[in-house]
Scaffold this active site. Structure first.
Site, short mmCIF file in Angstrom:
data_model
loop_
_atom_site.label_atom_id
_atom_site.label_comp_id
_atom_site.label_asym_id
_atom_site.label_seq_id
_atom_site.Cartn_x
_atom_site.Cartn_y
_atom_site.Cartn_z
N ARG A 104 25.35 38.90 36.08
CA ARG A 104 26.56 39.70 36.36
C ARG A 104 26.15 41.15 36.16
O ARG A 104 25.89 41.57 35.03
CB ARG A 104 27.71 39.33 35.43
N HIS A 131 31.76 38.21 44.55
CA HIS A 131 32.01 37.31 43.41
C HIS A 131 32.15 35.87 43.96
O HIS A 131 33.23 35.29 43.93
CB HIS A 131 33.29 37.76 42.69
N GLN A 134 33.76 32.80 42.00
CA GLN A 134 35.22 32.79 41.89
C GLN A 134 35.84 32.13 43.13
O GLN A 134 36.83 31.42 43.04
CB GLN A 134 35.74 34.22 41.74
N ASP A 219 44.08 41.30 42.78
CA ASP A 219 43.09 41.55 41.72
C ASP A 219 43.43 42.92 41.14
O ASP A 219 44.25 43.66 41.70
CB ASP A 219 41.68 41.54 42.37
N CYS A 259 42.06 36.23 40.16
CA CYS A 259 40.84 35.77 39.48
C CYS A 259 40.92 35.98 37.97
O CYS A 259 40.18 35.34 37.22
CB CYS A 259 39.61 36.46 40.06
N ARG A 287 36.75 27.31 37.46
CA ARG A 287 35.44 27.96 37.37
C ARG A 287 34.43 27.00 36.76
O ARG A 287 33.28 26.93 37.20
CB ARG A 287 35.54 29.24 36.51
#
Ligand code: CP
Ligand code: NVA
Length: 303
Positions: A104, A131, A134, A219, A259, A287
């Protein structure tokens, strides 16, 4: 055979992505029944985190533990990469000892460099551009609630950020129509948008984007790395909150996803994220299951 990475959703074919989701649902059932399944015994995942995380860290670490393997948390604060050791050297050394690497970080280009020099699979755990993990969880969540997403209409409301980019990729890979409702100046990157082609439409009024949509997604307005622009963004995104008035314009049985982490009262109202159309807790839990399926796909495909 070249090493298989998962840096964006285009690193797997549509059929493979569907296979990962089906397997994620099976693995979720096995875990719920308390079945022990350890295909990654004695295998190690290195997790390099340049940015904060709750879900990504916990889901990968727990996933490896449930699979009988081990996960190592590494941060630039206490590894040599934070003191300037080249990415290339780090990739060579890590991949001589571990079986898979999750990263990440801010720069997608650095993630690509890491993958180019790694002998083991590299997984994108979020960059400034994408991402994809996700999206596996989001697509699994849709599948569990509604079945096949092909042909559905998804509305992305807010920033044209890393999550929005992954939704554009997902529109192609999973066959849905994507309406992006974002303020001028916060469009997704042109190259990503171009690849989305006719699956994706950009609108500047969020009401147009959600009209008739089956899934509404948003988001944060200031992602990790955008903190200095927080005040400016709060004013630029005014009117883009997903609240009851906006949700009413979508299909009456539309779902809401985020998310997380979320800021109630900014990009989403509490009544929506905590309301009956929201599936954010399933989305967060998935996840774990989706990434277990991904790890198995990359490391133990012939289980
Ligand atoms: N959604 C997500 O990636 O959460 P974290 O930042 O907590 O990992
Ligand atoms: N767009 C957000 C997602 C967090 C999971 C960020 O990059 O901070």
């Amino acid at each position: 055979m070249s090493t298989r990475h998962f840096l964006t959703l285009f690193d797997a074919s549509p059929a493979e992505l569907r296979g990962i989701l089906e397997r994620a649902i099976e693995l979720k059932g096995m875990t719920a029944r308390g079945e022990i399944y350890e295909p990654l015994k004695n295998r190690t995942l290195a997790m390099l985190f340049e940015k904060s995380s709750t879900r990504t860290r916990v889901s990968f670490e727990v996933g490896m533990a449930q699979f009988g393997g081990h996960a190592l948390f590494l941060s630039p604060k206490d590894t040599q990469i934070g003191r300037g050791e080249p990415v290339e050297d780090t990739a060579v050394v890590l991949s001589s000892m571990v079986d898979v690497i999750m990263v990440r970080n801010h720069s997608h280009a650095i993630l690509e460099e890491m993958a180019a020099h790694s002998r083991v699979p590299v997984i994108n755990g979020l960059t400034d551009r994408f991402h994809p993990c996700q999206l596996l969880a989001d697509m699994q969540t849709w599948w569990e609630h509604r079945g096949d997403i092909a042909g559905a209409t998804v509305a992305w409301i807010g920033d044209g950020n890393n999550m929005c980019h992954s939704y554009i990729n997902a529109a192609l890979q999973f066959g849905f129509k994507l309406n992006i409702g974002c303020p001028a100046g916060y469009l997704p990157d042109a190259d990503v948008l171009e690849k989305g082609g006719s699956s994706v439409s950009v609108m500047h009024d969020p009401r147009d984007a959600v009209s008739g949509a089956d899934l509404i997604v948003t988001d944060v307005w200031a992602s990790m790395g955008d903190e200095a622009e927080y005040d400016q963004r709060m004013s630029d995104f005014a009117g883009f909150i997903v609240d009851e008035a906006l949700m009413k314009l979508a299909h009456k049985d539309a779902l809401f996803m985020h998310c997380l982490p979320a800021h109630r009262g900014e990009e989403v109202s509490a009544e929506i994220i905590d309301g009956p159309q929201s599936v954010v807790w399933d989305e967060a839990e998935n996840r774990l299951h989706a990434q277990k399926a991904l790890l198995e796909f990359l490391l133990a495909p012939n289980r």
